[in-house]
Design a protein around this motif. Structure first.
Motif, short mmCIF file in Angstrom:
data_model
loop_
_atom_site.label_atom_id
_atom_site.label_comp_id
_atom_site.label_asym_id
_atom_site.label_seq_id
_atom_site.Cartn_x
_atom_site.Cartn_y
_atom_site.Cartn_z
N LEU A 21 135.22 -58.78 127.34
CA LEU A 21 135.80 -58.83 126.01
C LEU A 21 136.26 -57.44 125.59
N ALA A 22 137.41 -57.36 124.91
CA ALA A 22 137.93 -56.09 124.42
C ALA A 22 138.74 -56.35 123.16
N HIS A 23 138.89 -55.32 122.34
CA HIS A 23 139.82 -55.41 121.21
C HIS A 23 141.23 -55.51 121.79
N LEU A 24 142.11 -56.19 121.10
CA LEU A 24 143.49 -56.32 121.56
C LEU A 24 144.13 -54.95 121.75
N PHE A 25 143.94 -54.04 120.78
CA PHE A 25 144.55 -52.72 120.90
C PHE A 25 143.93 -51.92 122.05
N CYS A 26 142.61 -51.95 122.17
CA CYS A 26 141.95 -51.21 123.26
C CYS A 26 142.46 -51.70 124.61
N ASN A 27 142.60 -53.02 124.75
CA ASN A 27 143.06 -53.62 125.99
C ASN A 27 144.48 -53.18 126.33
N SER A 28 145.38 -53.29 125.36
CA SER A 28 146.78 -52.92 125.63
C SER A 28 146.94 -51.40 125.78
N ASP A 29 146.17 -50.63 125.02
CA ASP A 29 146.24 -49.17 125.11
C ASP A 29 145.74 -48.69 126.47
N ALA A 30 144.65 -49.28 126.96
CA ALA A 30 144.11 -48.89 128.26
C ALA A 30 145.08 -49.26 129.37
N SER A 31 145.74 -50.40 129.23
CA SER A 31 146.68 -50.82 130.26
C SER A 31 147.93 -49.93 130.25
N ALA A 32 148.36 -49.49 129.07
CA ALA A 32 149.57 -48.68 128.98
C ALA A 32 149.32 -47.20 129.27
N TRP A 33 148.20 -46.66 128.78
CA TRP A 33 147.97 -45.22 128.83
C TRP A 33 146.77 -44.81 129.67
N GLY A 34 146.09 -45.78 130.28
CA GLY A 34 144.94 -45.46 131.11
C GLY A 34 143.64 -45.50 130.30
N GLN A 35 142.55 -45.65 131.03
CA GLN A 35 141.24 -45.73 130.39
C GLN A 35 140.89 -44.42 129.71
N LYS A 36 140.28 -44.53 128.56
CA LYS A 36 139.82 -43.37 127.79
C LYS A 36 138.31 -43.46 127.66
N PRO A 37 137.64 -42.34 127.40
CA PRO A 37 136.21 -42.42 127.08
C PRO A 37 136.03 -43.26 125.81
N PRO A 38 134.87 -43.93 125.66
CA PRO A 38 134.68 -44.81 124.50
C PRO A 38 134.94 -44.14 123.15
N ALA A 39 134.53 -42.88 122.97
CA ALA A 39 134.76 -42.20 121.68
C ALA A 39 136.26 -42.03 121.41
N GLU A 40 137.01 -41.68 122.44
CA GLU A 40 138.46 -41.53 122.28
C GLU A 40 139.12 -42.88 122.01
N ALA A 41 138.67 -43.93 122.69
CA ALA A 41 139.22 -45.27 122.47
C ALA A 41 138.94 -45.72 121.03
N ARG A 42 137.72 -45.44 120.51
CA ARG A 42 137.40 -45.80 119.12
C ARG A 42 138.28 -45.03 118.14
N ARG A 43 138.51 -43.74 118.39
CA ARG A 43 139.37 -42.94 117.52
C ARG A 43 140.79 -43.49 117.49
N ARG A 44 141.31 -43.87 118.66
CA ARG A 44 142.67 -44.41 118.73
C ARG A 44 142.76 -45.76 118.01
N LEU A 45 141.71 -46.59 118.14
CA LEU A 45 141.69 -47.87 117.44
C LEU A 45 141.63 -47.65 115.93
N ALA A 46 140.81 -46.72 115.48
CA ALA A 46 140.71 -46.43 114.04
C ALA A 46 142.05 -45.92 113.51
N ASP A 47 142.74 -45.06 114.27
CA ASP A 47 144.06 -44.58 113.87
C ASP A 47 145.05 -45.74 113.74
N ARG A 48 144.99 -46.69 114.68
CA ARG A 48 145.91 -47.84 114.62
C ARG A 48 145.62 -48.69 113.39
N VAL A 49 144.35 -48.88 113.08
CA VAL A 49 143.97 -49.67 111.89
C VAL A 49 144.44 -48.97 110.63
#
Length: 185
Positions: free
Chosen positions: A129-157
């Motif tokens: 299971l993944a957030h829609l944004f985390c899933n598409s962001d990881a597929s487009a820009w590569g895996q990020k550390p969890p803290a960076e992924a959370r920051r990017r998700l918060a910015d998108r929100v």
């Protein structure tokens, strides 16, 4: 004797598609008009939409073919995956809430651990299971550390698809609260 025309499928029914696509990668598509009469009546915007739909059909066919070729497939639902993964995003490790619906970035989605395009199977041991944004962001820009992924998700929100540089969008109270909740995880 019935004679088939090029715009009729083998079953003799008229095609519901106006255009079909062939070719490989984006920018190299070639389009075949299946119904010239219908095509001539479409506006330029409708033609653009018809071409876009044809490309999406082609991409979906490729993905389905890859999934068949990659091996066995399991039947599962997003709810089963969510219950198994305790409704936590495998990428940012944040809580995934069931109430969000696409296109909201916090919508639940099924993430393939080994991508289908890279030979991954569509089995329970290869999905999470993944957030829609985390899933598409990881597929487009590569895996990020969890803290960076959370920051990017918060910015998108907070700031939407255009990012924090967009000056004409002020986040509403709900977005601010959700972003703070995401970052506190």
């Amino acid at each position: 004797m019935h004679q088939e025309s090029p715009d009729l499928p083998s079953d003799g029914r008229p095609s519901r598609h106006v255009v079909e696509v062939a070719g490989g990668s984006p920018g190299q598509w070639s389009f075949d008009v299946l119904d010239q009469d219908r095509w001539s009546r479409l506006t330029e915007e409708e033609r653009k939409t018809a071409r876009h739909r044809a490309v999406k059909r082609q991409q979906n066919r490729r993905r389905a073919r890859r999934m068949r070729e990659n091996g066995p497939r399991d039947r599962y639902t997003q709810e089963q995956i969510g219950d198994r993964d305790a409704w936590r995003c495998v990428i940012c490790h944040g809580a995934v809430k069931r109430e969000y619906r696409a296109p909201h970035p916090c919508t639940a989605s099924v993430h393939h651990l080994v991508e289908v395009a890279a030979g991954g199977t569509d089995t329970l041991d290869n999905v999470a299971l993944a957030h829609l944004f985390c899933n598409s962001d990881a597929s487009a820009w590569g895996q990020k550390p969890p803290a960076e992924a959370r920051r990017r998700l918060a910015d998108r929100v907070l700031h939407g698809a255009h990012g924090p540089g967009r000056r004409d969008r002020t986040p509403d109270a709900t977005a601010v609260t959700l972003a703070a909740e995401i970052m506190s995880t």
